[in-house]
Design a protein around this motif. Structure first.
Motif, PDB file in Angstrom:
ATOM      1  N   SER A 219       0.828  -1.200   0.000  1.00  0.00           N
ATOM      2  CA  SER A 219       0.000   0.000   0.000  1.00  0.00           C
ATOM      3  C   SER A 219       0.870   1.260   0.000  1.00  0.00           C
ATOM      4  O   SER A 219       0.644   2.201  -0.773  1.00  0.00           O
ATOM      5  CB  SER A 219      -0.929  -0.015   1.213  1.00  0.00           C
ATOM      6  OG  SER A 219      -1.669   1.175   1.294  1.00  0.00           O
ATOM      7  N   ASP A 220       1.892   1.272   0.858  1.00  0.00           N
ATOM      8  CA  ASP A 220       2.806   2.414   0.915  1.00  0.00           C
ATOM      9  C   ASP A 220       3.580   2.575  -0.387  1.00  0.00           C
ATOM     10  O   ASP A 220       3.764   3.691  -0.886  1.00  0.00           O
ATOM     11  CB  ASP A 220       3.790   2.264   2.071  1.00  0.00           C
ATOM     12  CG  ASP A 220       3.155   2.507   3.417  1.00  0.00           C
ATOM     13  OD1 ASP A 220       1.991   2.957   3.464  1.00  0.00           O
ATOM     14  OD2 ASP A 220       3.820   2.245   4.428  1.00  0.00           O
TER      15      ASP A 220
ATOM     16  N   HIS B 212      -0.612   6.153   7.006  1.00  0.00           N
ATOM     17  CA  HIS B 212      -0.508   4.745   6.568  1.00  0.00           C
ATOM     18  C   HIS B 212       0.290   3.900   7.553  1.00  0.00           C
ATOM     19  O   HIS B 212       0.149   2.675   7.552  1.00  0.00           O
ATOM     20  CB  HIS B 212       0.182   4.665   5.206  1.00  0.00           C
ATOM     21  CG  HIS B 212      -0.670   5.094   4.069  1.00  0.00           C
ATOM     22  ND1 HIS B 212      -0.448   4.671   2.784  1.00  0.00           N
ATOM     23  CD2 HIS B 212      -1.749   5.905   3.997  1.00  0.00           C
ATOM     24  CE1 HIS B 212      -1.345   5.207   1.987  1.00  0.00           C
ATOM     25  NE2 HIS B 212      -2.141   5.960   2.701  1.00  0.00           N
TER      26      HIS B 212
END
Length: 122
Positions: free
Chosen positions: A46-47, A96
């Motif tokens: 995701s990052d 995040h």
């Protein structure tokens, strides 16, 4: 949330972010409980997808240590410390960090290429 641990306690990432240099390579060692490995990879993915859209991003690659341990190495190339700092310090990215498993520890450090005659160039 991921816990931060300096790779070099004498010159941690927060001090490196104040230097004007580039291009740079981020080397980030992760350790995680083996039961949390899938969660770590999902959070990292995701990052990484978010970082790919940021100015100055060039590339990244995640590596897993061989064997049964829970160690990973992220290698990311950026145009400059300023570009990495802008992305890393962005509140959206910082939010995040809550997605990482509680057993995750990260040790980020920035590097520059070194020219060594007959071996490598800058």
């Amino acid at each position: 949330m991921v816990k931060f641990k300096p790779l070099d306690p004498e010159f941690p990432i927060d001090r490196q972010l104040g230097i004007d240099a580039g291009p740079v390579v981020l080397v980030n060692l992760f350790t995680v409980d083996p039961v949390d490995q899938d969660a770590l990879v999902a959070a990292w993915k995701s990052d990484a997808q978010w970082m790919k859209a940021q100015p100055g991003y060039i590339s990244t690659q995640l590596h897993k240590a061989i064997g049964d341990g829970g160690m990973y190495l992220n290698y990311a190339v950026w145009d400059s410390v300023a570009d990495f700092r802008a992305a890393f310090s962005n509140p959206e990215f910082q939010a995040h960090l809550d997605h990482y498993p509680s057993s995750a520890v990260t040790a980020p450090h920035l590097f520059e290429k070194v020219a060594v005659q007959n071996c490598c160039t800058v």
